[in-house]
Design a protein around this motif. Structure first.
Motif, PDB file in Angstrom:
ATOM      1  N   VAL A 165       0.914  -0.969  -0.235  1.00 28.13           N
ATOM      2  CA  VAL A 165       0.019  -0.116  -0.124  1.00 28.13           C
ATOM      3  C   VAL A 165       0.746   1.298  -0.032  1.00 28.13           C
ATOM      4  CG1 VAL A 165      -1.567   1.451   1.474  1.00 28.13           C
ATOM      5  CG2 VAL A 165      -1.841  -1.034   1.125  1.00 28.13           C
ATOM      6  N   ALA A 166       2.064   1.286   0.774  1.00 26.64           N
ATOM      7  CA  ALA A 166       3.009   2.368   0.822  1.00 26.64           C
ATOM      8  C   ALA A 166       3.448   2.525  -0.415  1.00 26.64           C
ATOM      9  CB  ALA A 166       3.809   2.126   1.964  1.00 26.64           C
ATOM     10  N   MET A 167       3.881   1.446  -1.071  1.00 27.18           N
ATOM     11  CA  MET A 167       4.595   1.627  -2.329  1.00 27.18           C
ATOM     12  C   MET A 167       3.662   2.095  -3.546  1.00 27.18           C
ATOM     13  SD  MET A 167       7.387   1.265  -4.155  1.00 27.18           S
ATOM     14  CE  MET A 167       8.442   0.538  -2.999  1.00 27.18           C
ATOM     15  N   LEU A 168       2.405   1.894  -3.594  1.00 24.30           N
ATOM     16  CA  LEU A 168       1.394   2.206  -4.683  1.00 24.30           C
ATOM     17  C   LEU A 168       1.230   3.722  -4.307  1.00 24.30           C
ATOM     18  CD1 LEU A 168      -1.395  -0.429  -4.484  1.00 24.30           C
ATOM     19  CD2 LEU A 168      -0.049   0.125  -6.235  1.00 24.30           C
ATOM     20  N   GLN A 169       1.442   4.324  -3.372  1.00 29.87           N
ATOM     21  CA  GLN A 169       1.487   5.555  -3.168  1.00 29.87           C
ATOM     22  C   GLN A 169       2.529   6.384  -3.641  1.00 29.87           C
ATOM     23  OE1 GLN A 169      -0.556   6.951   0.731  1.00 29.87           O
ATOM     24  NE2 GLN A 169      -0.266   4.638   1.330  1.00 29.87           N
ATOM     25  N   ARG A 170       3.894   5.894  -3.691  1.00 24.97           N
ATOM     26  CA  ARG A 170       5.001   6.673  -4.155  1.00 24.97           C
ATOM     27  C   ARG A 170       5.117   6.438  -5.745  1.00 24.97           C
ATOM     28  NH1 ARG A 170       9.864   4.902  -0.388  1.00 24.97           N
ATOM     29  NH2 ARG A 170      10.656   6.245  -1.914  1.00 24.97           N
ATOM     30  N   ARG A 171       5.457   7.788  -6.080  1.00 24.23           N
ATOM     31  CA  ARG A 171       5.880   8.095  -7.191  1.00 24.23           C
ATOM     32  C   ARG A 171       7.318   8.090  -7.858  1.00 24.23           C
ATOM     33  NH1 ARG A 171       1.494   5.950  -8.475  1.00 24.23           N
ATOM     34  NH2 ARG A 171      -0.344   7.167  -7.919  1.00 24.23           N
ATOM     35  N   ALA A 184      11.204   0.273 -11.906  1.00 23.67           N
ATOM     36  CA  ALA A 184      10.743  -0.904 -11.564  1.00 23.67           C
ATOM     37  C   ALA A 184       9.443  -1.088 -11.299  1.00 23.67           C
ATOM     38  CB  ALA A 184      11.702  -1.464 -10.170  1.00 23.67           C
ATOM     39  N   PHE A 185       8.845   0.136 -10.548  1.00 22.63           N
ATOM     40  CA  PHE A 185       7.604  -0.032  -9.957  1.00 22.63           C
ATOM     41  C   PHE A 185       6.610   0.885 -10.793  1.00 22.63           C
ATOM     42  CE2 PHE A 185       9.966  -1.296  -6.249  1.00 22.63           C
ATOM     43  CZ  PHE A 185       9.285  -2.453  -6.031  1.00 22.63           C
ATOM     44  N   ALA A 186       7.063   1.721 -12.083  1.00 19.36           N
ATOM     45  CA  ALA A 186       6.228   2.555 -12.792  1.00 19.36           C
ATOM     46  C   ALA A 186       5.186   1.569 -13.599  1.00 19.36           C
ATOM     47  CB  ALA A 186       7.275   3.077 -13.645  1.00 19.36           C
ATOM     48  N   ALA A 222      -6.876  -0.338  -8.488  1.00 23.46           N
ATOM     49  CA  ALA A 222      -6.262  -0.751  -7.224  1.00 23.46           C
ATOM     50  C   ALA A 222      -6.073   0.452  -6.317  1.00 23.46           C
ATOM     51  CB  ALA A 222      -5.001  -1.115  -7.706  1.00 23.46           C
ATOM     52  N   THR A 223      -5.816   1.814  -6.909  1.00 27.64           N
ATOM     53  CA  THR A 223      -5.742   3.009  -6.063  1.00 27.64           C
ATOM     54  C   THR A 223      -7.170   2.886  -5.301  1.00 27.64           C
ATOM     55  OG1 THR A 223      -4.499   3.850  -7.674  1.00 27.64           O
ATOM     56  CG2 THR A 223      -5.624   5.457  -6.039  1.00 27.64           C
ATOM     57  N   ARG A 224      -8.291   2.739  -6.047  1.00 30.10           N
ATOM     58  CA  ARG A 224      -9.546   2.964  -5.258  1.00 30.10           C
ATOM     59  C   ARG A 224      -9.876   1.859  -4.188  1.00 30.10           C
ATOM     60  NH1 ARG A 224     -11.513   3.926 -10.271  1.00 30.10           N
ATOM     61  NH2 ARG A 224     -12.106   1.887 -10.594  1.00 30.10           N
ATOM     62  N   GLU A 238      -5.366   5.796   3.873  1.00 29.07           N
ATOM     63  CA  GLU A 238      -5.543   6.752   4.985  1.00 29.07           C
ATOM     64  C   GLU A 238      -4.830   6.450   5.903  1.00 29.07           C
ATOM     65  OE1 GLU A 238      -9.721   7.772   5.742  1.00 29.07           O
ATOM     66  OE2 GLU A 238     -10.329   7.638   3.646  1.00 29.07           O
ATOM     67  N   LEU A 239      -4.501   5.533   6.309  1.00 26.20           N
ATOM     68  CA  LEU A 239      -3.461   4.812   7.479  1.00 26.20           C
ATOM     69  C   LEU A 239      -2.302   4.654   7.221  1.00 26.20           C
ATOM     70  CD1 LEU A 239      -6.098   2.228   9.154  1.00 26.20           C
ATOM     71  CD2 LEU A 239      -5.759   4.767   9.796  1.00 26.20           C
ATOM     72  N   VAL A 240      -1.617   4.111   6.080  1.00 25.07           N
ATOM     73  CA  VAL A 240      -0.542   3.851   5.745  1.00 25.07           C
ATOM     74  C   VAL A 240       0.082   4.769   4.998  1.00 25.07           C
ATOM     75  CG1 VAL A 240       1.163   2.010   4.723  1.00 25.07           C
ATOM     76  CG2 VAL A 240      -0.875   1.351   6.094  1.00 25.07           C
ATOM     77  N   PRO A 241       0.960   5.702   5.119  1.00 26.55           N
ATOM     78  CA  PRO A 241       1.710   6.724   4.457  1.00 26.55           C
ATOM     79  C   PRO A 241       2.643   5.999   3.438  1.00 26.55           C
ATOM     80  CG  PRO A 241       2.691   6.850   6.461  1.00 26.55           C
ATOM     81  CD  PRO A 241       1.588   5.718   6.671  1.00 26.55           C
ATOM     82  N   ALA A 242       2.934   6.669   2.576  1.00 24.09           N
ATOM     83  CA  ALA A 242       3.980   6.213   1.546  1.00 24.09           C
ATOM     84  C   ALA A 242       5.323   5.752   2.127  1.00 24.09           C
ATOM     85  CB  ALA A 242       4.361   7.505   0.343  1.00 24.09           C
ATOM     86  N   THR A 243       5.816   6.208   3.338  1.00 23.66           N
ATOM     87  CA  THR A 243       6.859   5.554   3.902  1.00 23.66           C
ATOM     88  C   THR A 243       6.731   4.222   4.590  1.00 23.66           C
ATOM     89  OG1 THR A 243       6.232   6.731   6.402  1.00 23.66           O
ATOM     90  CG2 THR A 243       7.462   8.020   4.799  1.00 23.66           C
ATOM     91  N   GLY A 244       5.435   3.719   4.657  1.00 23.72           N
ATOM     92  CA  GLY A 244       5.093   2.251   5.051  1.00 23.72           C
ATOM     93  C   GLY A 244       5.004   2.435   6.840  1.00 23.72           C
ATOM     94  N   ALA A 245       5.091   3.628   7.324  1.00 23.31           N
ATOM     95  CA  ALA A 245       5.222   3.560   8.710  1.00 23.31           C
ATOM     96  C   ALA A 245       3.689   3.998   9.213  1.00 23.31           C
ATOM     97  CB  ALA A 245       6.164   4.868   9.471  1.00 23.31           C
TER      98      ALA A 245
END
Length: 114
Positions: A31-37, A42-44, A54-56, A63-70
């Protein structure tokens, strides 16, 4: 960003690896990786393939998991399999859930009211 960890020979002798993947931790990191641009080429392709569907579908977790994964600690308990992990999430103590949601909120992420 590259994380580099240096081990001594003594560190390696004491290192143990899990027998298998941690499904909820893998989900949280995905989920974090999906938010990272900025994840690179490799992930593009993965972003293009998954697209808006997938985004939806991961929007509530995003909303709970930021792009950092924390994300909140109660979302990724150590468990032997997915079923036990989900049971651990469902049975998380209210005090843990509240404190973790408060922590996430302090980090600028929206939190749905209790």
């Amino acid at each position: 960003m590259v994380l580099r960890i240096r081990f001594t020979a003594e560190d390696l002798l004491g290192t143990r690896f899990a027998d298998g993947p941690a499904p909820l931790m893998e989900l949280e990191l995905a989920v974090a990786m999906l938010q990272r641009r900025d994840a690179g080429a490799a992930f593009a392709r993965r972003h293009r393939l998954l697209g808006a569907t997938a985004t939806r579908s991961v929007a509530p977790l995003s909303e709970l998991v930021p792009a950092t994964g924390a994300g909140p600690f109660f979302l990724d308990p150590l468990s032997i399999d997915l079923e036990h992990g989900l049971e651990s999430v469902r049975s998380s103590a209210n005090t843990l859930v509240r404190s973790e949601l408060d922590r996430i909120c302090r980090n600028g992420l929206p939190v749905t009211p209790p």
